[in-house]
Design a protein around this motif. Sequence first.
Motif, PDB file in Angstrom:
ATOM      1  N   UNK A  25       0.833  -1.208   0.000  1.00 48.68           N
ATOM      2  CA  UNK A  25       0.000   0.000   0.000  1.00 48.68           C
ATOM      3  C   UNK A  25       0.865   1.255   0.000  1.00 48.68           C
ATOM      4  N   UNK A  26       1.944   1.223   0.803  1.00 51.09           N
ATOM      5  CA  UNK A  26       2.869   2.342   0.800  1.00 51.09           C
ATOM      6  C   UNK A  26       3.493   2.561  -0.566  1.00 51.09           C
ATOM      7  N   UNK A  27       3.804   1.467  -1.256  1.00 56.00           N
ATOM      8  CA  UNK A  27       4.360   1.582  -2.605  1.00 56.00           C
ATOM      9  C   UNK A  27       3.337   2.176  -3.572  1.00 56.00           C
ATOM     10  N   UNK A  51     -18.423  11.895   6.548  1.00 50.88           N
ATOM     11  CA  UNK A  51     -17.283  11.235   5.905  1.00 50.88           C
ATOM     12  C   UNK A  51     -16.102  11.231   6.862  1.00 50.88           C
ATOM     13  N   UNK A  52     -15.450  10.065   6.994  1.00 52.08           N
ATOM     14  CA  UNK A  52     -14.247   9.913   7.802  1.00 52.08           C
ATOM     15  C   UNK A  52     -13.122   9.401   6.906  1.00 52.08           C
ATOM     16  N   UNK A  53     -11.862   9.451   7.360  1.00 53.56           N
ATOM     17  CA  UNK A  53     -10.761   8.994   6.505  1.00 53.56           C
ATOM     18  C   UNK A  53     -10.940   7.586   5.953  1.00 53.56           C
ATOM     19  N   UNK A  54     -11.509   6.667   6.742  1.00 53.89           N
ATOM     20  CA  UNK A  54     -11.673   5.287   6.266  1.00 53.89           C
ATOM     21  C   UNK A  54     -12.668   5.217   5.113  1.00 53.89           C
ATOM     22  N   UNK A  70     -11.887   5.276  -8.441  1.00 50.64           N
ATOM     23  CA  UNK A  70     -10.765   4.659  -9.167  1.00 50.64           C
ATOM     24  C   UNK A  70      -9.514   5.532  -9.159  1.00 50.64           C
ATOM     25  N   UNK A  71      -9.206   6.068  -7.979  1.00 49.41           N
ATOM     26  CA  UNK A  71      -7.964   6.815  -7.774  1.00 49.41           C
ATOM     27  C   UNK A  71      -7.177   6.095  -6.684  1.00 49.41           C
ATOM     28  N   UNK A  72      -6.641   4.941  -7.059  1.00 48.57           N
ATOM     29  CA  UNK A  72      -6.008   4.057  -6.088  1.00 48.57           C
ATOM     30  C   UNK A  72      -4.803   4.701  -5.414  1.00 48.57           C
ATOM     31  N   UNK A  73      -4.057   5.498  -6.141  1.00 48.14           N
ATOM     32  CA  UNK A  73      -2.880   6.133  -5.554  1.00 48.14           C
ATOM     33  C   UNK A  73      -3.249   7.075  -4.419  1.00 48.14           C
ATOM     34  N   UNK A 100      -4.060   8.022   1.518  1.00 48.39           N
ATOM     35  CA  UNK A 100      -4.907   8.288   2.686  1.00 48.39           C
ATOM     36  C   UNK A 100      -4.819   7.147   3.691  1.00 48.39           C
ATOM     37  N   UNK A 101      -4.685   5.907   3.187  1.00 53.00           N
ATOM     38  CA  UNK A 101      -4.530   4.758   4.089  1.00 53.00           C
ATOM     39  C   UNK A 101      -3.220   4.838   4.860  1.00 53.00           C
TER      40      UNK A 101
END
Length: 293
Positions: free
Chosen positions: A34-36, A245-248, A259-262, A267-268
Motif C-alpha cells: 500500500x505504501x508503494x 465522511x471519515x478517513x476510512x 478509481x484513484x487508487x494512488x 490516505x490509508x
Amino acid sequence: MNSRSRMQELLPKLVLAPSFVVILIFVYGFIAYTGFLSLTDSKMLPSYNIIGFANYSKLWALPHWWRAITNLGIFASLYIVICSVLGLALAILLDQKIRAEGLLRPIYLYPMALSFIVTGTAWKWFLDPGIGLENTMRLWGWDSFSFTWIKDSKMAIYCVVIAAVWQSSGFVMAMFLAGLRGVDNEIIKAAQIDGASAVTTYRRIIIPLMRPVFLSAFVVLAHLAIKAYDLIIALTGGGPGQATELPATFMYSYTFTRNLMGIGASSAIIMLAMIFAIIIPYLYSEIGGGKRA
C-alpha cells in the motif's frame, strides 16, 4: 543437547512459523505494498510508475479530505471523552458493591458483543424520523416532537458519536472497573481513617492511581475512531452529502468508487501514521516504565 531436547526447543517455533509467515505476508507485506502504491500513479488498477509524493500533495489539496479530517477530529474527541467519562461513572457505580451488579454488568457490556454494522443499522432505524424515535413520539401524542439529526448535515456526525458511545462505553467501563478493583484496599482504608469522604477518596487517590487505565482506554478508543468505517456505512453512508465522511470511508471511496487508487493508498498510509503516532508513544511508555520499575 540430545535430539529430544532439540525437538522440544524447536517444536514451538515450528508450530508458530506458519502463523508468523501468514502475518508477515498478509499484514506487513500488504502494508508495504500500500505504501508503494501511494507513490505511484495507480488509478483503477495498480501501476508501477513512481511519481513520488505527488499523491500526498493532491490529497491534502482536496476539500473532501479536509472534511473527513475535520469530521474525525469532532468524532474522535467527543467519542473518547464521553466514553471515558461515562465508562468511569459506570465503573464507580458498580464499585459500590450494589446488589444488581451481576445484572447491570452484562447489560453494560452487551453492546460491545454486537458488530458495528448491527449497531449502525439499529441506530439508523431508531433515529430515522419516519420510523424511529420521532415517529414513535408523535404516535404517542407529542405532535410537535422533532428529532431529525440524522438528516441534518450539521448534526449527523453527532448521531455517529451517540451510536459509537453506546457501543463502546461498556467496554471502557470494564477496563475502569478492573482498575478500581486493583487499587490497594490499604490505601483506601488509610484515607477513610484520615476522614476523607468517598468523593475525595476517588478524586484525590483512586482516580490518579488509574492513569495507566486512562492511557489504555485512550489508545483503544483513538484507534477505533481512526479506523471507523462499518459504523459510518451502516448508519449514514457518509452522508448527508459528506457530513459524516471519515478517513476510512474516504479511502474506500477514492480507491474503489472513484478509481484513484494512488490517492486512496496515500490516505490509508496517513491513517496508519495516525495510529502509529498513538501506539508507539504508548508502547514506549509501557516498556520504558517497565524497565525503570
